[in-house]
Design a protein around this motif. Structure first.
Motif, PDB file in Angstrom:
ATOM      1  N   ALA A 182      11.908  14.005   4.611  1.00 59.76           N
ATOM      2  CA  ALA A 182      12.361  12.955   3.687  1.00 59.76           C
ATOM      3  C   ALA A 182      11.173  12.316   2.984  1.00 59.76           C
ATOM      4  CB  ALA A 182      13.168  11.902   4.449  1.00 59.76           C
ATOM      5  N   ALA A 183      10.088  12.093   3.712  1.00 60.85           N
ATOM      6  CA  ALA A 183       8.879  11.528   3.113  1.00 60.85           C
ATOM      7  C   ALA A 183       8.325  12.472   2.045  1.00 60.85           C
ATOM      8  CB  ALA A 183       7.839  11.267   4.194  1.00 60.85           C
ATOM      9  N   ALA A 184       8.320  13.773   2.331  1.00 61.45           N
ATOM     10  CA  ALA A 184       7.835  14.758   1.362  1.00 61.45           C
ATOM     11  C   ALA A 184       8.697  14.746   0.104  1.00 61.45           C
ATOM     12  CB  ALA A 184       7.825  16.155   1.984  1.00 61.45           C
ATOM     13  N   GLU A 185       9.992  14.658   0.276  1.00 59.82           N
ATOM     14  CA  GLU A 185      10.881  14.625  -0.888  1.00 59.82           C
ATOM     15  C   GLU A 185      10.656  13.374  -1.728  1.00 59.82           C
ATOM     16  OE1 GLU A 185      13.043  15.746  -3.814  1.00 59.82           O
ATOM     17  OE2 GLU A 185      12.578  17.073  -2.137  1.00 59.82           O
ATOM     18  N   HIS A 237       0.770  -1.242   0.000  1.00 62.15           N
ATOM     19  CA  HIS A 237       0.000   0.000   0.000  1.00 62.15           C
ATOM     20  C   HIS A 237       0.804   1.296   0.000  1.00 62.15           C
ATOM     21  CE1 HIS A 237      -3.625  -2.317   0.616  1.00 62.15           C
ATOM     22  NE2 HIS A 237      -3.067  -2.915   1.650  1.00 62.15           N
ATOM     23  N   ALA A 238       2.053   1.249   0.380  1.00 62.92           N
ATOM     24  CA  ALA A 238       2.801   2.491   0.563  1.00 62.92           C
ATOM     25  C   ALA A 238       3.543   2.905  -0.707  1.00 62.92           C
ATOM     26  CB  ALA A 238       3.795   2.340   1.706  1.00 62.92           C
ATOM     27  N   LEU A 239       3.570   4.191  -0.931  1.00 58.62           N
ATOM     28  CA  LEU A 239       4.447   4.753  -1.947  1.00 58.62           C
ATOM     29  C   LEU A 239       5.888   4.594  -1.472  1.00 58.62           C
ATOM     30  CD1 LEU A 239       5.168   6.524  -4.424  1.00 58.62           C
ATOM     31  CD2 LEU A 239       4.732   8.510  -2.972  1.00 58.62           C
ATOM     32  N   THR A 240       6.101   4.919  -0.198  1.00 56.31           N
ATOM     33  CA  THR A 240       7.433   4.796   0.400  1.00 56.31           C
ATOM     34  C   THR A 240       7.310   4.805   1.907  1.00 56.31           C
ATOM     35  OG1 THR A 240       9.718   5.605   0.240  1.00 56.31           O
ATOM     36  CG2 THR A 240       7.976   7.273   0.515  1.00 56.31           C
ATOM     37  N   TRP A 241       8.404   4.554   2.573  1.00 51.70           N
ATOM     38  CA  TRP A 241       8.505   4.697   4.013  1.00 51.70           C
ATOM     39  C   TRP A 241       9.952   5.045   4.336  1.00 51.70           C
ATOM     40  CZ3 TRP A 241       7.456   0.212   1.458  1.00 51.70           C
ATOM     41  CH2 TRP A 241       8.395  -0.815   1.512  1.00 51.70           C
ATOM     42  N   VAL A 242      10.116   5.703   5.481  1.00 60.52           N
ATOM     43  CA  VAL A 242      11.443   6.160   5.895  1.00 60.52           C
ATOM     44  C   VAL A 242      11.636   5.788   7.354  1.00 60.52           C
ATOM     45  CG1 VAL A 242      13.004   8.143   6.105  1.00 60.52           C
ATOM     46  CG2 VAL A 242      11.229   8.133   4.314  1.00 60.52           C
ATOM     47  N   GLY A 243      12.800   5.253   7.662  1.00 58.57           N
ATOM     48  CA  GLY A 243      13.137   4.941   9.038  1.00 58.57           C
ATOM     49  C   GLY A 243      14.318   5.772   9.498  1.00 58.57           C
ATOM     50  N   ALA A 244      14.314   6.119  10.773  1.00 61.86           N
ATOM     51  CA  ALA A 244      15.461   6.766  11.404  1.00 61.86           C
ATOM     52  C   ALA A 244      16.135   5.706  12.266  1.00 61.86           C
ATOM     53  CB  ALA A 244      15.009   7.946  12.257  1.00 61.86           C
ATOM     54  N   PHE A 245      17.441   5.589  12.111  1.00 57.97           N
ATOM     55  CA  PHE A 245      18.191   4.564  12.826  1.00 57.97           C
ATOM     56  C   PHE A 245      19.331   5.184  13.608  1.00 57.97           C
ATOM     57  CE2 PHE A 245      16.032   2.342   9.494  1.00 57.97           C
ATOM     58  CZ  PHE A 245      15.738   1.094  10.024  1.00 57.97           C
ATOM     59  N   SER A 246      19.558   4.652  14.796  1.00 60.48           N
ATOM     60  CA  SER A 246      20.706   5.003  15.613  1.00 60.48           C
ATOM     61  C   SER A 246      21.420   3.707  15.943  1.00 60.48           C
ATOM     62  CB  SER A 246      20.261   5.710  16.902  1.00 60.48           C
ATOM     63  OG  SER A 246      21.385   5.988  17.716  1.00 60.48           O
ATOM     64  N   ASN A 247      22.630   3.546  15.434  1.00 63.19           N
ATOM     65  CA  ASN A 247      23.387   2.298  15.629  1.00 63.19           C
ATOM     66  C   ASN A 247      22.550   1.075  15.221  1.00 63.19           C
ATOM     67  OD1 ASN A 247      25.669   3.675  16.680  1.00 63.19           O
ATOM     68  ND2 ASN A 247      24.630   3.806  18.656  1.00 63.19           N
ATOM     69  N   ASP A 248      21.915   1.162  14.066  1.00 67.51           N
ATOM     70  CA  ASP A 248      21.070   0.104  13.506  1.00 67.51           C
ATOM     71  C   ASP A 248      19.799  -0.185  14.305  1.00 67.51           C
ATOM     72  OD1 ASP A 248      22.467  -0.359  11.135  1.00 67.51           O
ATOM     73  OD2 ASP A 248      23.876  -1.705  12.137  1.00 67.51           O
ATOM     74  N   GLN A 260       5.420   6.651   7.040  1.00 72.41           N
ATOM     75  CA  GLN A 260       5.084   6.072   5.743  1.00 72.41           C
ATOM     76  C   GLN A 260       4.286   7.071   4.924  1.00 72.41           C
ATOM     77  OE1 GLN A 260       1.971   3.110   5.018  1.00 72.41           O
ATOM     78  NE2 GLN A 260       1.596   3.038   7.229  1.00 72.41           N
ATOM     79  N   VAL A 261       4.309   6.877   3.615  1.00 72.54           N
ATOM     80  CA  VAL A 261       3.540   7.694   2.685  1.00 72.54           C
ATOM     81  C   VAL A 261       2.739   6.756   1.803  1.00 72.54           C
ATOM     82  CG1 VAL A 261       3.627   9.374   0.801  1.00 72.54           C
ATOM     83  CG2 VAL A 261       5.313   9.491   2.651  1.00 72.54           C
ATOM     84  N   CYS A 262       1.421   6.885   1.856  1.00 73.25           N
ATOM     85  CA  CYS A 262       0.531   6.170   0.945  1.00 73.25           C
ATOM     86  C   CYS A 262       0.103   7.163  -0.121  1.00 73.25           C
ATOM     87  CB  CYS A 262      -0.675   5.619   1.693  1.00 73.25           C
ATOM     88  SG  CYS A 262      -0.213   4.327   2.854  1.00 73.25           S
ATOM     89  N   TRP A 263      -0.496   6.673  -1.191  1.00 76.83           N
ATOM     90  CA  TRP A 263      -0.894   7.605  -2.242  1.00 76.83           C
ATOM     91  C   TRP A 263      -2.039   7.057  -3.060  1.00 76.83           C
ATOM     92  CZ3 TRP A 263       2.346   7.984  -7.268  1.00 76.83           C
ATOM     93  CH2 TRP A 263       2.738   6.730  -7.702  1.00 76.83           C
ATOM     94  N   ASP A 264      -2.550   7.921  -3.927  1.00 74.68           N
ATOM     95  CA  ASP A 264      -3.659   7.537  -4.788  1.00 74.68           C
ATOM     96  C   ASP A 264      -3.169   7.092  -6.162  1.00 74.68           C
ATOM     97  OD1 ASP A 264      -2.891   9.931  -5.955  1.00 74.68           O
ATOM     98  OD2 ASP A 264      -4.865  10.861  -5.854  1.00 74.68           O
TER      99      ASP A 264
END
Length: 130
Positions: free
Chosen positions: A88-91, A38-49, A56-60
């Motif tokens: 980052a999601a917006a970009e 379902h997602a256009l994309t998703w972004v995670g923030a990681f600290s030491n893995d 997440q970003v869903c779209w039409d």
């Protein structure tokens, strides 16, 4: 802190982060399968893995995309991680050709989405991408 786009999702890890961020019991959800479907994309923030933030970003499939599930681990809150995730999601949505990025939020999050992230307040909220 490192941002990763469309990272391989560990359902337990993301479910735990979501539960901590939203102060709810941990219930392991099929995040990976849902995002792939379902997602256009998703972004995670990681600290030491370690996953410490997510959006997440869903779209039409066209001009409109939607921010969902913005979450930051409580130990890492108020450090700008949520703002970086949303940016980052917006970009990513912009790069996919979307024109608008929508978000629904509770009133206590107005300062975050409107002032910090640049959304225009409406009945919901949206960000013109083009």
């Amino acid at each position: 802190m490192e941002l990763r786009v469309r990272f391989p999702v560990d359902d337990r890890e993301l479910s735990t982060l979501h539960a901590l961020a939203f102060e709810s019991p941990v219930s392991v959800q099929p995040w990976g399968a849902r995002l792939e479907r379902h997602a256009l994309t998703w972004v995670g923030a990681f600290s030491n893995d370690r996953l410490i933030g997510f959006v997440q970003v869903c779209w039409d499939g066209g001009a409109h995309a939607f921010v969902l599930d913005t979450a930051v681990h409580p130990e890492y809150g108020r450090k700008g991680i949520g703002k970086e995730l949303v940016a980052a999601a917006a970009e990513e949505a912009r790069a996919a050709g979307c024109e608008w990025l929508h978000v629904d939020y509770e009133p206590h999050l107005t300062a975050f989405y409107v002032e910090a992230c640049g959304f225009t307040p409406t009945e919901a909220a949206l960000l013109k991408l083009r």
